[in-house]
Scaffold this motif. Structure first.
Motif, PDB file in Angstrom:
ATOM      1  N   CYS A  12       0.871  -1.177   0.000  1.00  9.60           N
ATOM      2  CA  CYS A  12       0.000   0.000   0.000  1.00  9.60           C
ATOM      3  C   CYS A  12       0.910   1.230   0.000  1.00  9.60           C
ATOM      4  O   CYS A  12       1.743   1.386   0.900  1.00  9.60           O
ATOM      5  N   GLU A  14       0.092   4.218   0.500  1.00 13.26           N
ATOM      6  CA  GLU A  14      -0.335   5.204   1.495  1.00 13.26           C
ATOM      7  C   GLU A  14       0.359   4.974   2.839  1.00 13.26           C
ATOM      8  O   GLU A  14       0.813   5.909   3.471  1.00 13.26           O
ATOM      9  N   CYS A  15       0.415   3.695   3.281  1.00 10.49           N
ATOM     10  CA  CYS A  15       0.919   3.422   4.634  1.00 10.49           C
ATOM     11  C   CYS A  15       2.035   2.367   4.674  1.00 10.49           C
ATOM     12  O   CYS A  15       2.562   2.072   5.723  1.00 10.49           O
ATOM     13  N   HIS A  16       2.355   1.790   3.519  1.00 11.53           N
ATOM     14  CA  HIS A  16       3.433   0.799   3.370  1.00 11.53           C
ATOM     15  C   HIS A  16       3.099  -0.584   3.938  1.00 11.53           C
ATOM     16  O   HIS A  16       3.994  -1.392   4.146  1.00 11.53           O
ATOM     17  N   TYR A  17       1.807  -0.856   4.182  1.00 13.75           N
ATOM     18  CA  TYR A  17       1.382  -2.213   4.557  1.00 13.75           C
ATOM     19  C   TYR A  17       1.650  -3.139   3.376  1.00 13.75           C
ATOM     20  O   TYR A  17       1.440  -2.766   2.216  1.00 13.75           O
ATOM     21  N   CYS A  45      -7.249  -1.872   3.015  1.00 12.86           N
ATOM     22  CA  CYS A  45      -5.965  -2.034   3.683  1.00 12.86           C
ATOM     23  C   CYS A  45      -6.220  -2.086   5.193  1.00 12.86           C
ATOM     24  O   CYS A  45      -6.909  -1.211   5.733  1.00 12.86           O
ATOM     25  N   GLU A  47      -4.335  -1.372   7.588  1.00  8.74           N
ATOM     26  CA  GLU A  47      -3.681  -0.291   8.336  1.00  8.74           C
ATOM     27  C   GLU A  47      -4.362   1.062   8.132  1.00  8.74           C
ATOM     28  O   GLU A  47      -4.698   1.738   9.083  1.00  8.74           O
ATOM     29  N   CYS A  48      -4.551   1.464   6.869  1.00  7.31           N
ATOM     30  CA  CYS A  48      -5.070   2.810   6.602  1.00  7.31           C
ATOM     31  C   CYS A  48      -6.501   2.815   6.066  1.00  7.31           C
ATOM     32  O   CYS A  48      -7.070   3.873   5.841  1.00  7.31           O
ATOM     33  N   LYS A  49      -7.057   1.624   5.851  1.00 13.97           N
ATOM     34  CA  LYS A  49      -8.463   1.446   5.448  1.00 13.97           C
ATOM     35  C   LYS A  49      -8.782   1.924   4.029  1.00 13.97           C
ATOM     36  O   LYS A  49      -9.935   2.078   3.664  1.00 13.97           O
TER      37      LYS A  49
END
Length: 63
Positions: A12, A14-17, A45, A47-49
């Motif tokens: 991801c 956005e948050c690196h998940y 995701c 982590e950041c949805k």
């Protein structure tokens, strides 16, 4: 020559998940062995949805 195809991991942006298909996402009912491409469009995701279908957010990782 092996016919086994390794499922790719996706990150991801956005948050690196990192979604690892070998682990799946059991908390959201995604069993291990589920390729990223087969995740439902409603998957977010953890982590950041952010939604899987949001264009340009998830990038395939090179192994």
């Amino acid at each position: 020559m092996s016919m086994l195809i390794k499922c790719r991991r996706y990150v991801c942006l956005e948050c690196h998940y990192i979604y690892d298909p070998e682990k799946g996402d059991p908390k959201r009912g995604i069993p291990p062995g589920t390729p990223f491409e087969e995740l439902p469009d409603t998957w977010r995701c953890p982590e950041c949805k952010i939604l899987k279908v949001k264009k340009g957010v998830f990038k395939q990782l090179e192994d």
